[in-house]
Enzyme design. Sequence first.
Site, PDB file in Angstrom:
ATOM      1  N   LYS A  80       0.778  -0.909  -0.660  1.00 45.24           N
ATOM      2  CA  LYS A  80      -0.476   0.390   0.073  1.00 45.24           C
ATOM      3  C   LYS A  80       0.925   1.642  -0.248  1.00 45.24           C
ATOM      4  CE  LYS A  80      -4.160   0.955   0.208  1.00 45.24           C
ATOM      5  NZ  LYS A  80      -6.146   0.297  -0.050  1.00 45.24           N
ATOM      6  N   GLY A 177     -20.272   6.366   6.176  1.00 43.93           N
ATOM      7  CA  GLY A 177     -19.851   7.003   4.373  1.00 43.93           C
ATOM      8  C   GLY A 177     -20.487   7.346   2.862  1.00 43.93           C
ATOM      9  N   GLY A 179     -19.600   7.221   0.035  1.00 48.85           N
ATOM     10  CA  GLY A 179     -18.138   7.758  -1.662  1.00 48.85           C
ATOM     11  C   GLY A 179     -18.466   7.047  -2.362  1.00 48.85           C
ATOM     12  N   VAL A 181     -17.674   4.564  -3.285  1.00 44.44           N
ATOM     13  CA  VAL A 181     -18.291   3.240  -2.940  1.00 44.44           C
ATOM     14  C   VAL A 181     -19.513   2.770  -1.995  1.00 44.44           C
ATOM     15  CG1 VAL A 181     -18.046   0.030  -1.834  1.00 44.44           C
ATOM     16  CG2 VAL A 181     -16.229   1.731  -2.700  1.00 44.44           C
TER      17      VAL A 181
HETATM   18  P1  NAI Z   1     -14.504   7.633  -0.793  1.00 44.86           P
HETATM   19  O1  NAI Z   1     -13.141   8.989  -0.505  1.00 44.86           O
HETATM   20  O2  NAI Z   1     -14.877   7.908  -2.309  1.00 44.86           O
HETATM   21  O3  NAI Z   1     -15.014   8.294   0.147  1.00 44.86           O
HETATM   22  C1  NAI Z   1     -14.968   7.676   1.745  1.00 44.86           C
HETATM   23  C2  NAI Z   1     -16.172   8.402   2.384  1.00 44.86           C
HETATM   24  O4  NAI Z   1     -17.035   8.189   3.483  1.00 44.86           O
HETATM   25  C3  NAI Z   1     -16.613   9.983   1.948  1.00 44.86           C
HETATM   26  O5  NAI Z   1     -18.048  10.554   1.444  1.00 44.86           O
HETATM   27  C4  NAI Z   1     -16.252  11.441   3.127  1.00 44.86           C
HETATM   28  O6  NAI Z   1     -16.736  12.769   3.429  1.00 44.86           O
HETATM   29  C5  NAI Z   1     -16.697  10.352   4.088  1.00 44.86           C
HETATM   30  N1  NAI Z   1     -16.070  10.748   5.608  1.00 44.86           N
HETATM   31  C6  NAI Z   1     -15.331  10.802   5.823  1.00 44.86           C
HETATM   32  N2  NAI Z   1     -14.696  11.011   6.630  1.00 44.86           N
HETATM   33  C7  NAI Z   1     -16.396  10.433   7.324  1.00 44.86           C
HETATM   34  C8  NAI Z   1     -16.757  10.465   8.520  1.00 44.86           C
HETATM   35  N3  NAI Z   1     -16.469  10.732   9.609  1.00 44.86           N
HETATM   36  N4  NAI Z   1     -17.536  10.203   9.163  1.00 44.86           N
HETATM   37  C9  NAI Z   1     -18.607  10.338   7.637  1.00 44.86           C
HETATM   38  N5  NAI Z   1     -18.346   9.947   6.574  1.00 44.86           N
HETATM   39  C10 NAI Z   1     -17.350  10.272   6.367  1.00 44.86           C
HETATM   40  O7  NAI Z   1     -13.753   6.628  -0.736  1.00 44.86           O
HETATM   41  P2  NAI Z   1     -13.901   5.591  -1.145  1.00 44.86           P
HETATM   42  O8  NAI Z   1     -13.722   4.505  -2.179  1.00 44.86           O
HETATM   43  O9  NAI Z   1     -16.104   5.479  -1.379  1.00 44.86           O
HETATM   44  O10 NAI Z   1     -13.734   4.147   0.022  1.00 44.86           O
HETATM   45  C11 NAI Z   1     -13.800   3.945   1.607  1.00 44.86           C
HETATM   46  C12 NAI Z   1     -13.557   3.106   2.075  1.00 44.86           C
HETATM   47  O11 NAI Z   1     -13.501   1.967   1.707  1.00 44.86           O
HETATM   48  C13 NAI Z   1     -12.312   3.536   2.506  1.00 44.86           C
HETATM   49  O12 NAI Z   1     -11.693   3.138   4.146  1.00 44.86           O
HETATM   50  C14 NAI Z   1     -11.288   2.757   0.959  1.00 44.86           C
HETATM   51  O13 NAI Z   1     -10.151   2.267   1.408  1.00 44.86           O
HETATM   52  C15 NAI Z   1     -11.650   1.505   1.164  1.00 44.86           C
HETATM   53  N6  NAI Z   1     -11.977   0.658  -0.052  1.00 44.86           N
HETATM   54  C16 NAI Z   1     -12.284   1.490  -1.344  1.00 44.86           C
HETATM   55  C17 NAI Z   1     -11.979   0.713  -2.128  1.00 44.86           C
HETATM   56  C18 NAI Z   1     -12.724   1.239  -4.010  1.00 44.86           C
HETATM   57  O14 NAI Z   1     -13.042   0.072  -4.410  1.00 44.86           O
HETATM   58  N7  NAI Z   1     -12.634   2.432  -3.198  1.00 44.86           N
HETATM   59  C19 NAI Z   1     -12.026  -1.354  -1.635  1.00 44.86           C
HETATM   60  C20 NAI Z   1     -11.323  -1.440  -1.155  1.00 44.86           C
HETATM   61  C21 NAI Z   1     -12.094  -0.844   0.278  1.00 44.86           C
HETATM   62  N1  PHE Z   2      -7.951   0.499  -2.545  1.00 47.21           N
HETATM   63  C1  PHE Z   2      -7.840  -0.492  -3.227  1.00 47.21           C
HETATM   64  C2  PHE Z   2      -8.393  -1.420  -1.789  1.00 47.21           C
HETATM   65  O1  PHE Z   2      -7.614  -0.957  -0.403  1.00 47.21           O
HETATM   66  C3  PHE Z   2      -6.928  -0.892  -3.683  1.00 47.21           C
HETATM   67  C4  PHE Z   2      -7.030  -0.954  -5.221  1.00 47.21           C
HETATM   68  C5  PHE Z   2      -7.089  -0.059  -5.767  1.00 47.21           C
HETATM   69  C6  PHE Z   2      -7.109  -2.012  -5.784  1.00 47.21           C
HETATM   70  C7  PHE Z   2      -7.433   0.499  -7.371  1.00 47.21           C
HETATM   71  C8  PHE Z   2      -7.516  -2.259  -8.177  1.00 47.21           C
HETATM   72  C9  PHE Z   2      -7.357  -0.786  -7.736  1.00 47.21           C
HETATM   73  O2  PHE Z   2      -8.369  -2.815  -1.603  1.00 47.21           O
END
Ligand code: NAI
Ligand code: PHE
Length: 348
Positions: A80, A177, A179, A181
């Site tokens: 990472k 959250g 975001g 996902v």
């Molecule tokens: P993102 O940045 O698009 O969304 C995160 C959301 O959480 C945002 O809307 C933000 O405003 C909100 N947020 C931040 N702090 C907060 C709090 N204290 N309380 C409530 N909401 C809060 O991130 P994404 O891509 O949706 O990822 C979310 C989580 O899932 C992260 O921990 C990431 O590492 C994990 N993850 C994401 C993957 C992906 O494909 N994007 C894959 C595997 C894990």
């Molecule tokens: N952010 C992903 C995870 O935490 C890792 C990832 C990023 C995988 C981009 C594929 C492509 O699992």
Amino acid sequence: MNVWESPEFDAHEQVCFFTDRATELRAIVAIHSTALGAAAGGTRFKPYGSDSEALDDALRLSRAMSYKSALAGLPLGGGKAVIIGDPAKLKSRELLHAYGRYIDRIGHTFATGEDVGMSVADMDTIREVTPYVGGTSIGAGDPSIHTATGIVHGLRAVLKHRFDRDDFRGVKLAIQGLGAVGWRVAERLKAAGAELVVADICEEVVQRACRELGAVAVPVDQIHKANVDIYSPCAMGGVITARNAMQIKARAVAGAANNQLADAEAGVALMQLGILFAPDYVINAGGIISGLEAALRMPGRKAVTLKPLAEQLAGIHDRLCEIFARSAEERRPPEAIAEQMARELIGR
Ligand code: NAI
Ligand code: PHE
């Protein structure tokens, strides 16, 4: 800040620190294990409270990637990267290029992709200077789409195991959250008949969820206490502690955020309270499953035949069912079972 003595170190194979003074880039790349293949893991761009917080985050997230890929049956190791700073202020094309050149320097042992604070467009920019990046617009694209699909498969396993049912009609979920996902998960659950309670630090997205998904909004510091069936952390890690576990009213915790448990005690507390926990690195593997292509492009890699993407994503359901069954049988928390399975696979 001492890498070797960090409680999160866990014999990482390699940790790289990169700085580029011209763009103010400061990045850490942590490679936990390459036992099963080249390490792969996203890049997180975030303003950390301190450098040691950034290092610990990189190390914890990297180990989670080792477990994630191993349990998903992928020929990949775990790593990472974190870039320290506020992406809104610091991110520039020049900085991403400087970062990409460092990734290129690591070479065939690490490939990266999106994580919090990074986008598909950023991956395209990094791709201009290195092939070791996935989730680009001409590659797998936005991993969050597939992560969300995997989360919904995983939630079905939770439904079956904890609630003995197969559909989401009338099931109440609290999504922390909204975001990339979290929003997609919310949309799909709503379409499947679930009732949503939501929280996000971004007021605009919360209002949109209320309007478009009929969600009920609660303050960000109350969402874990919501009176729901399932609590789904989809924002940041460390949200469950042994102390606040007692406030959780849901009977299951299952969401996308990496490293949801602040520590092992938090997981034990959940089990003692009868709250089923879906280990995050099992349920959120959809992104890495979809982003595999960059890591497989590494020079010298053996050709591998993988099952179709949809089938691999559906496999998250079966893997969780197996972990839940073993957890019940052995009376150990699901994450302890998952960790043991992963460590056996990577030979630790
Ligand atoms: P993102 O940045 O698009 O969304 C995160 C959301 O959480 C945002 O809307 C933000 O405003 C909100 N947020 C931040 N702090 C907060 C709090 N204290 N309380 C409530 N909401 C809060 O991130 P994404 O891509 O949706 O990822 C979310 C989580 O899932 C992260 O921990 C990431 O590492 C994990 N993850 C994401 C993957 C992906 O494909 N994007 C894959 C595997 C894990
Ligand atoms: N952010 C992903 C995870 O935490 C890792 C990832 C990023 C995988 C981009 C594929 C492509 O699992």
